[in-house]
Design a protein around this motif. Structure first.
Motif, PDB file in Angstrom:
ATOM      1  N   TYR A 204      77.548 -31.808 -77.687  1.00  0.00           N
ATOM      2  CA  TYR A 204      78.577 -31.566 -78.367  1.00  0.00           C
ATOM      3  C   TYR A 204      78.987 -32.697 -79.553  1.00  0.00           C
ATOM      4  N   LYS A 231      78.722 -29.274 -73.526  1.00  0.00           N
ATOM      5  CA  LYS A 231      79.899 -28.492 -73.963  1.00  0.00           C
ATOM      6  C   LYS A 231      79.728 -27.703 -75.366  1.00  0.00           C
ATOM      7  N   ASP A 232      80.625 -26.970 -75.836  1.00  0.00           N
ATOM      8  CA  ASP A 232      80.428 -26.261 -76.996  1.00  0.00           C
ATOM      9  C   ASP A 232      82.116 -25.992 -77.838  1.00  0.00           C
ATOM     10  N   THR A 234      83.692 -24.774 -81.996  1.00  0.00           N
ATOM     11  CA  THR A 234      83.665 -24.201 -83.412  1.00  0.00           C
ATOM     12  C   THR A 234      84.558 -24.914 -84.283  1.00  0.00           C
ATOM     13  N   LYS A 246      87.522 -26.159 -78.977  1.00  0.00           N
ATOM     14  CA  LYS A 246      86.538 -26.071 -77.809  1.00  0.00           C
ATOM     15  C   LYS A 246      86.315 -24.852 -77.260  1.00  0.00           C
ATOM     16  N   LEU A 249      80.666 -22.019 -73.325  1.00  0.00           N
ATOM     17  CA  LEU A 249      78.981 -22.367 -73.676  1.00  0.00           C
ATOM     18  C   LEU A 249      78.461 -21.098 -74.563  1.00  0.00           C
ATOM     19  N   GLY A 252      80.204 -21.150 -79.504  1.00  0.00           N
ATOM     20  CA  GLY A 252      80.592 -22.099 -80.530  1.00  0.00           C
ATOM     21  C   GLY A 252      79.563 -22.208 -81.537  1.00  0.00           C
ATOM     22  N   VAL A 254      77.544 -25.315 -81.836  1.00  0.00           N
ATOM     23  CA  VAL A 254      76.574 -26.140 -81.395  1.00  0.00           C
ATOM     24  C   VAL A 254      75.256 -25.735 -81.176  1.00  0.00           C
ATOM     25  N   LEU A 256      72.673 -25.199 -78.883  1.00  0.00           N
ATOM     26  CA  LEU A 256      72.195 -25.347 -77.850  1.00  0.00           C
ATOM     27  C   LEU A 256      70.905 -24.623 -77.311  1.00  0.00           C
ATOM     28  N   ASP A 304      79.843 -20.403 -67.552  1.00  0.00           N
ATOM     29  CA  ASP A 304      79.102 -21.705 -68.112  1.00  0.00           C
ATOM     30  C   ASP A 304      77.771 -22.089 -67.600  1.00  0.00           C
TER      31      ASP A 304
END
Length: 318
Positions: A204, A231-232, A234, A246, A249, A252, A254, A256, A304
């Motif tokens: 993140y 964590k994720d 936007t 925030k 998962l 957003g 990130v 991943l 998550d």
């Protein structure tokens, strides 16, 4: 496995076999149990205010493998009460079949109050890896002076870690923190011949600071990674300024999938600590009964955890 990495593992095996918890060691001596290679711990911060029984029962129902316990001021266990309270949490976790092998501290040097007590109690209760506190850049010293300070204080913790038998990990964090750009953390960690302090690589924060360059940073720091934080988030535009929001998962921005691909590509084997920093309860949910709150929290954590295990399977890591 490339020759450089193979040579590193051989050298590490000879010189540091006593270190209990690290990516290179797990990769070298780990068995075929997938859960042993990538256990999912839960960073306990969102549950600290609910008490130990609630926390342990909730995490058991949510399907995590263990707890990444806060042992710091305002945490689940206070440093000044660690010898009294940590064994109680450890016993609760053991009874519910949860691992308690990780913790989050405020330790930045061997001189941090209660440092020796905290680490000794941690080892006595089965904890193998802890997260350090943070160093910050500031107006009173140059960036190089901050690096020198971080290196000096980490060296004092390396000596303490070696004597007690526990491994530290420093988390990269967005902002004016040492470790935020990652190159600074790499520079300091590579100056140590020891692996008693490693990197807790946080995707993140790496992504928010380096939209594309995080891939290079992760590759460079990979041999020093002792744990992985996930964590994720936007982006939101509020009054013309970009702000981080925030989110769960997968909801957003990130990358991943790229993160898990890189874990496989770089042959990283390390425990995963799940951080939930989006609201664990909405304002409306905060007035519900404790059992209703627990059900909501369990479902959020479960979602998550499912996401992480899905990605581990999709990318053929387990």
């Amino acid at each position: 496995m490339n020759n450089n990495r193979r040579g590193f593992l051989k050298k590490f095996a000879v010189s540091s076999m006593a270190i209990p918890f690290s990516n290179p060691l797990i990769a070298l001596v780990g068995n075929n149990s997938n859960i042993k290679k990538y256990p999912i711990y839960f960073f306990s911060k969102p549950l600290d205010k609910f008490g130990h029984d609630f926390m342990i029962d909730t995490l058991k129902m949510a399907g995590v493998d263990g707890v990444d316990l806060t042992v710091r001021p305002k945490g689940s266990v206070l440093p000044e009460k660690v010898e009294e309270d940590l064994p109680k949490v450890a016993e609760l976790a053991k009874k519910r079949g949860l691992l308690l092998e990780m913790m989050v501290s405020n330790l930045t040097s061997a001189e941090t109050p209660y440092a020796k007590n905290v680490l000794s109690a941690a080892v006595n209760n089965g904890i193998k890896h802890y997260r350090l506190g943070y160093y910050r850049y500031n107006n009173n010293e140059s960036a190089e002076q901050t690096l020198d300070r971080a290196k000096s204080e980490m060296l004092s913790l390396i000596e303490l870690n070696r004597g007690i038998g526990i491994q530290g990990g420093y988390q990269n964090h967005t902002g004016n923190y040492f470790g935020s750009p990652i190159w600074d953390l790499i520079k300091v960690l590579e100056s140590f011949s020891s692996n008693w302090i490693t990197s807790q690589f946080d995707i993140y924060h790496a992504f928010s600071e380096g939209y594309k360059s995080w891939l290079i940073s992760m590759e460079m720091i990979a041999p020093k990674i002792g744990s992985l934080a996930i964590k994720d988030f936007t982006w939101e535009i509020i009054n013309g300024k970009a702000k981080i929001k925030k989110v769960p998962l997968g909801q957003g921005v990130v990358d991943l999938d790229g993160f898990f691909k890189n874990i496989k590509k770089l042959e990283i084997v390390a425990p995963i600590t799940l951080h939930i920093e989006y609201p664990i309860l909405s304002d409306e949910e905060k007035v519900l009964s404790i059992l209703q709150k627990q059900k909501i929290i369990v479902n959020k954590i479960k979602n998550d955890v499912r996401f992480i295990r899905l990605k581990l399977r999709q990318h053929q890591i387990i």
